[in-house]
Design a protein around this motif. Structure first.
Motif, PDB file in Angstrom:
ATOM      1  N   ARG A 158      16.963  14.088 -15.431  1.00 42.38           N
ATOM      2  CA  ARG A 158      17.866  15.215 -15.716  1.00 42.38           C
ATOM      3  C   ARG A 158      18.938  14.803 -16.722  1.00 42.38           C
ATOM      4  O   ARG A 158      19.289  15.548 -17.629  1.00 42.38           O
ATOM      5  CB  ARG A 158      18.541  15.691 -14.420  1.00 42.38           C
ATOM      6  N   ARG A 167      21.687  26.354   4.328  1.00 44.42           N
ATOM      7  CA  ARG A 167      21.962  27.348   3.298  1.00 44.42           C
ATOM      8  C   ARG A 167      23.453  27.615   3.217  1.00 44.42           C
ATOM      9  O   ARG A 167      24.142  27.655   4.225  1.00 44.42           O
ATOM     10  CB  ARG A 167      21.224  28.654   3.612  1.00 44.42           C
ATOM     11  N   PRO A 191      22.348  22.851 -10.400  1.00 40.89           N
ATOM     12  CA  PRO A 191      22.132  23.972  -9.480  1.00 40.89           C
ATOM     13  C   PRO A 191      20.895  23.751  -8.617  1.00 40.89           C
ATOM     14  O   PRO A 191      19.985  23.060  -9.028  1.00 40.89           O
ATOM     15  CB  PRO A 191      21.906  25.156 -10.429  1.00 40.89           C
ATOM     16  N   ILE A 233      24.593  34.752  -2.208  1.00 37.63           N
ATOM     17  CA  ILE A 233      23.598  33.686  -2.355  1.00 37.63           C
ATOM     18  C   ILE A 233      22.224  34.292  -2.642  1.00 37.63           C
ATOM     19  O   ILE A 233      21.754  35.175  -1.943  1.00 37.63           O
ATOM     20  CB  ILE A 233      23.546  32.837  -1.071  1.00 37.63           C
ATOM     21  N   ARG A 234      21.606  33.761  -3.674  1.00 39.88           N
ATOM     22  CA  ARG A 234      20.279  34.225  -4.098  1.00 39.88           C
ATOM     23  C   ARG A 234      19.217  33.393  -3.399  1.00 39.88           C
ATOM     24  O   ARG A 234      19.193  32.172  -3.524  1.00 39.88           O
ATOM     25  CB  ARG A 234      20.180  34.026  -5.614  1.00 39.88           C
ATOM     26  N   ASN A 235      18.332  34.041  -2.667  1.00 42.69           N
ATOM     27  CA  ASN A 235      17.278  33.344  -1.926  1.00 42.69           C
ATOM     28  C   ASN A 235      16.292  32.671  -2.883  1.00 42.69           C
ATOM     29  O   ASN A 235      15.821  33.279  -3.830  1.00 42.69           O
ATOM     30  CB  ASN A 235      16.540  34.353  -1.030  1.00 42.69           C
ATOM     31  N   HIS A 236      15.975  31.424  -2.595  1.00 43.17           N
ATOM     32  CA  HIS A 236      15.037  30.682  -3.450  1.00 43.17           C
ATOM     33  C   HIS A 236      13.596  31.070  -3.233  1.00 43.17           C
ATOM     34  O   HIS A 236      12.738  30.726  -4.027  1.00 43.17           O
ATOM     35  CB  HIS A 236      15.149  29.173  -3.165  1.00 43.17           C
ATOM     36  N   TYR A 237      13.295  31.720  -2.137  1.00 41.84           N
ATOM     37  CA  TYR A 237      11.884  31.885  -1.771  1.00 41.84           C
ATOM     38  C   TYR A 237      11.458  33.340  -1.688  1.00 41.84           C
ATOM     39  O   TYR A 237      10.693  33.717  -0.813  1.00 41.84           O
ATOM     40  CB  TYR A 237      11.598  31.208  -0.435  1.00 41.84           C
TER      41      TYR A 237
HETATM   42  N1  ADP Z   1      16.779  30.287   0.413  1.00 44.74           N
HETATM   43  C1  ADP Z   1      17.899  29.755  -0.113  1.00 44.74           C
HETATM   44  N2  ADP Z   1      18.784  30.533  -0.686  1.00 44.74           N
HETATM   45  C2  ADP Z   1      19.866  30.007  -1.211  1.00 44.74           C
HETATM   46  N3  ADP Z   1      20.173  28.710  -1.191  1.00 44.74           N
HETATM   47  C3  ADP Z   1      19.327  27.908  -0.650  1.00 44.74           C
HETATM   48  C4  ADP Z   1      18.142  28.381  -0.103  1.00 44.74           C
HETATM   49  N4  ADP Z   1      17.457  27.333   0.320  1.00 44.74           N
HETATM   50  C5  ADP Z   1      18.184  26.242   0.045  1.00 44.74           C
HETATM   51  N5  ADP Z   1      19.340  26.582  -0.510  1.00 44.74           N
HETATM   52  C6  ADP Z   1      20.367  25.673  -0.990  1.00 44.74           C
HETATM   53  O1  ADP Z   1      19.912  25.217  -2.224  1.00 44.74           O
HETATM   54  C7  ADP Z   1      20.110  23.814  -2.372  1.00 44.74           C
HETATM   55  C8  ADP Z   1      18.861  23.181  -2.852  1.00 44.74           C
HETATM   56  O2  ADP Z   1      18.489  23.785  -4.047  1.00 44.74           O
HETATM   57  P1  ADP Z   1      18.242  22.914  -5.332  1.00 44.74           P
HETATM   58  O3  ADP Z   1      19.349  22.017  -5.605  1.00 44.74           O
HETATM   59  O4  ADP Z   1      17.884  23.869  -6.408  1.00 44.74           O
HETATM   60  O5  ADP Z   1      16.907  22.156  -4.970  1.00 44.74           O
HETATM   61  P2  ADP Z   1      16.663  20.644  -4.624  1.00 44.74           P
HETATM   62  O6  ADP Z   1      16.149  20.678  -3.219  1.00 44.74           O
HETATM   63  O7  ADP Z   1      15.599  20.257  -5.595  1.00 44.74           O
HETATM   64  O8  ADP Z   1      17.938  19.934  -4.797  1.00 44.74           O
HETATM   65  C9  ADP Z   1      20.543  23.305  -1.021  1.00 44.74           C
HETATM   66  O9  ADP Z   1      21.811  22.819  -1.133  1.00 44.74           O
HETATM   67  C10 ADP Z   1      20.545  24.499  -0.102  1.00 44.74           C
HETATM   68  O10 ADP Z   1      21.763  24.601   0.587  1.00 44.74           O
END
Ligand code: ADP
Ligand code: ADP
Ligand code: ADP
Ligand code: ADP
Ligand code: SF4
Ligand code: SF4
Ligand code: SF4
Ligand code: SF4
Ligand code: MG
Ligand code: MG
Ligand code: MG
Ligand code: MG
Lengths: 473, 473, 473, 473
Positions: free
Chosen positions: B372, B260, B296, C319-323
């Protein structure tokens, strides 16, 4: 020799279980599903299926009833033509998923799935040995011990490895094993737990009780015999009897309570044996009463026999609720008889003013029976006489029936009079051991049954340590 | 020396994972829960927690996200003051529940829970040895191999047993282990995977990334060092370094993609490293364009660095959907760009007629990137130039990053021009290895990073068999 | 004229919603599903779909996200070639399932399904009238009021009944209606809420925002115009404009916060408008700082505009959490910043010692912003200046945006200085109304926007009672 | 006069249901829960509860069994001291959630929750009238019609409005209504459906059957009388009898099949009535056989009566599975008797070679009975004689019992001989109408029962349209 239950990690080391196996049917997982469905009464905690398509093993297991654990899509993903299944008895442990069966192991490029009904008496000892040689255990199940012993001998081939392994274990075990291309069924030399063989068109099926055959419309061939190892593969069926012959010791409690009345086990139909239990109760107890009533459903069949032999009217005045679910809201405080009434409710209009003979299969802890009697008193019963279709349960069972989940044994420390008073009865009678054996068609002297929980005479001695525990407690 | 992934039983033997441990907090299971919650990106397949109250071990694990697997009541039943947790990466296997971690074993009267991030390269070999000595395996996890090795040496005490076990294994492993009264954290001698130590009042915490500390408001103390075995119990903390010293080989891909951005790993903040990747891309590639845009979120930070260094306007014209759920309805046939559009949708009005530099973290299989790009063309982009913030991925990773779930490696068999054409770009550039290392502050000659997936120079040789496989395929 | 929210039975009478309609596609329910999926941000409380196959209406709705409410088999049972869908905003009420839309009524042998986005200001009044004539209400939704009015006029035919019904209601309403064989789309005379028309091969689609078209690969034709009633059936498309012409009053807050940045609404792309908001902020506020940072994601685009215009470096250091899931374990007591940190976590290494301009879309209650600022102070920020991309929110919205679920309006009772102090900022600035309008390309004097929540000048007067309530509170 | 079921929108317009109400207990929702639990046999499709705390109404309903629909936390959120509940019979419709009860309406500042058991015969007519006056309907339930009629008269006060409304409806209705501070219970003038009044400490309870009182340990006071409107509020209890007196017409089928044997309805205990049905069957049919057996459980009690009166041995040789769940895997093709065997399995060893009198409560469609007989033939029964404890079902029920979900009426178009042959019996006999009435203690000439499904003499004429439909079909 006395032998109490020992609890190591999980609340209950001994569980009743149901097992099922099939060889040679393309719909194997679905038939195992229905086999387990019919065996659900042998275990409600977890259910599992493992199948092989000759190449790959697939398995799925989870906590819950068979109908809750499996969905159509899961069964479809479990493709294969041979396989086994298992249901496990309900215990209170929260996260015992890892103890669910079939137990699956990988070894080399091969895999083995195994499901077990019964309980070993030297499991702790064997486990200690194995651990001292570096074995690790992920569960508290005897099944894992057996699998370790097999693995250590695999160099001799699976059949020989299994024989060597089983020569080391003592206790009760009915097993089904599924490998890439073989189904194996085993029953311990004394045959404590039932295990039946059936046929469904070209497929062979194995099940704890024949009721599993009825549902899938298979027909019963014979029992797997005590001490038999039956191996089914593309060459057909083959039996070996590697153990020295010994007396059989069928668990008589399967007849009394555990098995389904529509099953045939140990060569006899359960319903008919239970009816004879009631008839023999009538021979032993002559009670002046208005009617006979079972606590349904376990008391039904002995009650029928008693009514027939005593000529008292048979009534079903305690109604069993059809919709007793599992997860449950806590009752309000004033609902004192809730715990039994949610399952059984008396018909007041029938009971009021009556002198009743109640038939119960067995009394373990006595507390539930006590509350049930209380609701009958509330309903206005005049006299309540209870007859129990077996002798007093005075000793724990080390061979796979967990009385502890049915409570502590009240008869181990109390006289019949004390129990009668505790429960609140006008009279209480137990069937004699002779009567019990006679109902099965056996003689007291020379019979093939285990009756250790009544007599304390254990056909297989328990481990030293267990006994010590026993006496200290 | 080249080394492809080997698939034995399950679709993927190598998984990224997140691990967490805590010692000395009465709310252990809840804090582990939140630690795992923050580490969710390291694994979405399954989640598990094991805790000890000094007397009894309790564990729970299941398939699903942390927030799906645990409910308040489960956490409450997991009482204890020390414990560990684990999240596992998503694979396609259907019933891999038995592979969920922590892996728990019973041995004698003792129990051990272990959670692992990384991958061993001699697991197959070790497993074969163990099996020939009679060991049985219930999973396909390296973790089980480690535990077997430990068990075989327990006579020397746990610490020594662990050392002896780890002396036999080769590969990447960050471990947390929980016993009745100890928390142990281990990082392999080369330190492939991150592992950090923190403090929360009187409690110690260990986590794959520091973002887990932020959520529970613990503060970061230091990294567990490569080759360190850290043991925490009621006597406090103690470190041993039993392995011969060796060069570190931190997985550089953690910086590029996996960790992260708000985490600190290997002594540096991920966001800042990624920004430098972008700045160095700008040094290597000067493109005449209207704007810079990331895919992103993985491309965001390198894109910021690129924009800053190149002085091109930074835009966020590809919008990431906030509500991408897991279970999903199949799209209709005409929805051809569905698979990417459901997650990322371009802002047509911004993109139309523009010459755009796109920043992507890495290209594995190339197919997703291709679609994409297709949606950007549909949106009317005039020129599309892609810069990738690392060199081409030409080699599989045997140390715990499973590229195969991200697809086959397109760069293993195609030139940059071929990839550019396949994806449909006007131009394509990769960051040089020098640039990559410079972004981390390291020198090309003498750096502590693993870069094997770019160079094929594996810091730990893979098993002979694996290599053979490799060349034959 | 001021107008606060009135709560009758449910916690929130005004909800943002998303609506979708389709005519002429055999896969109607699946396309509605995906349309709603793309509109999920407009409502997370409940989701519903109603479709007609020309003969029978089928509908399904439940609490939850679109991806949670529908499964493949449900969509398959919803057979039809025309239909509508609805998502509703999250409120705290427990059992508001009956308020889920589409609202379906049976009348004679006919049925009507209706879905509504917006809020009526004379609903209470109309409801009282209807009730005095014997109407009964099962919900607290305005939609039910509209349907009652329609029903009373059905003798004039549906089109005329709809016109007569809508002539009685005042307020904001974008509607989609599905009958046995017609799809109808309506937008209120002032056009508060967006509503777009698109085409997918031979099928027509209607949606709150164009992002729903992108996902299903439909193309945008035009907006449904304020005051337009569009009827689509097997004869094709027909428009009526039965209302007296009036000035438009598009909700400007859709641009500021609510709509998706990749959508085109009110004739403009949201992303580009937001960027101009930031550029105009830069014109109004010149701050000496090290960098610009948004609170992601709502602040992202204005921050980009601000950075571009101010020439300050743009960073994404929060940073915005994805989950971030929905159901949730309560944090432990010491986790004080948990509520914001679980969603947004600052990158300490970037922020430490920096003077930062933070861009936020709007401040409603101020409490969340305050905690967010606290975490930035903990991370070591030196100066924190906040710029808000709209004027202070001083007045409630009676037209369908429920600020109350975003909290009470701090600016209604506090000065900018007081708010700055409450939040803990070094400085705080709001965009001027002029700036806001300019960003949309409009002039202050003569613009088509509602800005009532900033100015209190309500384009449609609220009910007397509401106003009374207002002043009394 | 004949009257078939009419299906308008949903597969079944007539449903059996169970209703429950309570006034004056702080744990209202929990007691309603348990009341519904005991009434589960009256409806398994959906369950709902509405409660009032004197100020606010809260309700929750969903598809499923009572134990599935409610969880502790939902009940806790349903705070109140008065309320009502409802269970609905299982139909096949997929998304009939909107038809779940209690039906809740808002009117002015007041609300009303209503739950209904029964069926109106002039609902279609009333609905048409109401619709022509502009009423809209969200469901296909009679309950909504009643509520509309009430609403139209609310200006006269609730009590008077209710009277006026009920004066317009014809048919069967047992109702419970909950307002802010009142519980109202109503039974139609002929009293088709049962409704009982009980007391639990200071609280009053109302339920379809007394078995609901037993579980919560309330005691039975009396039946709500036909034509009675009982209003309970803080002033206590008050009864009005606004309708002209008329003969009672209690549904006799409640005794035969529907009610629980432990309930008291229409002044008598169900078990005892059923036993008399069997005794009277023995008077009408003297069969030379080896034993009597019920199809459990519905045939149990008549079989007991028959055995007693005929002096034939009573056996329970068809075993009812305890674990018949709802959701279910499709059987394999060869499992032909699966549909009945999954619920009932014969005891082959008992049945083989026997001449058996089988007691069944009623025969509706005959197909299930046919398969059951087939399994008994497979088990080797020698002779199978069936006695049915009521006359042939020749006419549909317009008063709330939906035979159509139990299948079409075979006796409507076939003679007893034809039915016997269809089912595959050696002989078949039905109880005479005289016997049926005698079992209830009534006389043929002058009795309070509805017997229309046997005779076609409908105590309340059906709508013209229904009759037409009837003859045309
Ligand atoms: N919970 C989280 N919050 C913020 N960033 C995250 C989180 N989990 C993963 N990341 C970051 O997000 C990126 C992956 O997101 P993204 O590019 O949208 O998905 P993908 O895995 O499909 O490439 C990674 O580089 C990671 O560092
Ligand atoms: N909860 C219950 N507990 C006991 N008996 C019940 C219950 N519910 C229904 N019954 C009785 O059981 C009979 C129905 O059961 P059964 O014959 O097994 O099912 P079916 O509806 O298929 O005929 C009815 O006669 C009814 O009186
Ligand atoms: N599905 C989506 N994809 C992308 N952006 C979205 C989506 N839904 C909403 N948005 C945008 O995200 C912003 C809201 O996100 P964020 O600021 O993280 O949440 P919050 O509602 O807590 O402020 C809004 O401005 C909206 O335009
Ligand atoms: N699926 C089944 N169908 C019919 N009978 C069963 C089934 N499962 C168990 N039984 C029988 O029912 C009896 C147990 O039922 P019951 O007495 O109601 O429950 P309890 O276990 O509480 O005593 C046992 O004697 C067993 O033989
Ligand atoms: S001890 Fe009792 S329960 Fe155990 S096997 Fe022997 S007879 Fe059965
Ligand atoms: S090979 Fe690549 S992904 Fe694997 S550890 Fe090395 S740098 Fe990381
Ligand atoms: S008051 Fe504000 S939020 Fe409401 S419609 Fe007008 S601009 Fe939009
Ligand atoms: S017709 Fe039959 S089922 Fe209907 S109410 Fe009359 S007796 Fe009951
Ligand atoms: Mg019992
Ligand atoms: Mg990415
Ligand atoms: Mg925001
Ligand atoms: Mg029946």
């Amino acid at each position: 020799m006395r032998c109490p239950p020992l609890e190591v990690f999980t609340p209950s080391r001994r569980e009743e279980c149901g097992i099922f196996g099939i060889y040679g049917h393309e719909d194997a997982s679905k038939l195992i599903y229905f086999g387990l469905y019919a065996l659900q009464h042998r275990g409600q905690e977890s259910a599992g299926i493992a199948v092989s398509d000759g190449n790959r093993l697939r398995d799925y297991k989870n906590m819950g009833l068979v109908s809750e654990v499996f969905r159509e899509e899961i069964l479809q993903s479990l493709r294969g033509y041979l396989g086994i299944g298992h249901v496990r008895y309900s215990t209170t442990g929260s996260s015992l998923l890892s103890n669910a069966q079939p137990f699956v192991v990988f070894h080399g490029r091969e895999y083995y799935a195994i499901a077990h009904n019964g309980n070993l008496v030297n499991a702790v000892e064997l486990r200690r040995d194995l651990e001292s040689q570096g074995a690790i255990f992920r569960t508290t199940m005897d099944t894992e011990v057996i699998m370790h012993l097999v693995a250590r001998n695999l160099k001799y081939g699976l059949e020989e490895a299994l024989i060597r392994a089983l020569q080391e274990v003592r206790g009760a075990y009915s097993l089904v094993i599924c490998t890439r291309d073989k189904l194996i069924a085993v029953r311990d030399p004394m045959g404590f737990r039932p295990l039946c063989l059936g046929k469904l068109h070209d497929a062979y099926v194995v099940a704890s009780e024949t009721c599993a055959f009825d549902l899938i419309e298979a027909h019963y061939l014979r029992d797997i015999e005590p001490g038999e190892i039956l191996i089914i593969d593309h060459n057909g069926m083959k039996s070996v009897f590697p153990f020295p012959t010994t007396d059989s010791r069928y668990c008589i409690f399967e007849f009394i309570y555990f098995a389904r009345p529509d099953s045939r086990i140990f060569g006899q139909n359960v319903y008919l044996v239970r009816k004879r239990l009631g008839q023999l109760l009538a021979k032993e107890y002559d009670i002046d009463a208005d009617m006979v009533m079972p606590f349904p459903d376990s008391g039904n069949y002995a009650a029928l026999g008693y009514a027939e032999a005593s000529n008292l009217p048979f009534e079903m005045g305690i109604i069993r609720n059809h919709y007793v679910g599992r997860t449950f809201i806590q009752p309000s405080q004033n609902m004192r008889t809730f715990a039994v009434r949610v399952k059984l409710n008396p018909v007041k209009e029938l009971i009021r003013g009556k002198r009743i003979v109640l038939i119960e299969d067995s009394i373990i802890r006595g507390t539930t029976t006590r509350t049930r009697i209380h609701t009958l008193r509330q309903a206005g019963a005049k006299e309540l006489h209870m007859l129990v279709s077996c002798p007093p349960h005075r000793h724990p069972c080390p061979y796979g029936i967990d009385f502890s989940t049915r409570g502590e044994l009240i008869a181990a420390s109390h006289s019949v009079e004390e129990i009668r008073d505790f429960i609140g009865l006008d009279s209480l009678g137990y069937l004699s051991l002779e009567g019990l054996l006679e109902a099965t068609g056996a003689r007291c002297r020379n019979h093939p049954y285990c009756v250790a929980c009544f007599t304390g005479d254990y056909p297989i001695p328990c481990e030293a340590e267990l006994q010590k525990d026993c006496f200290e407690k």
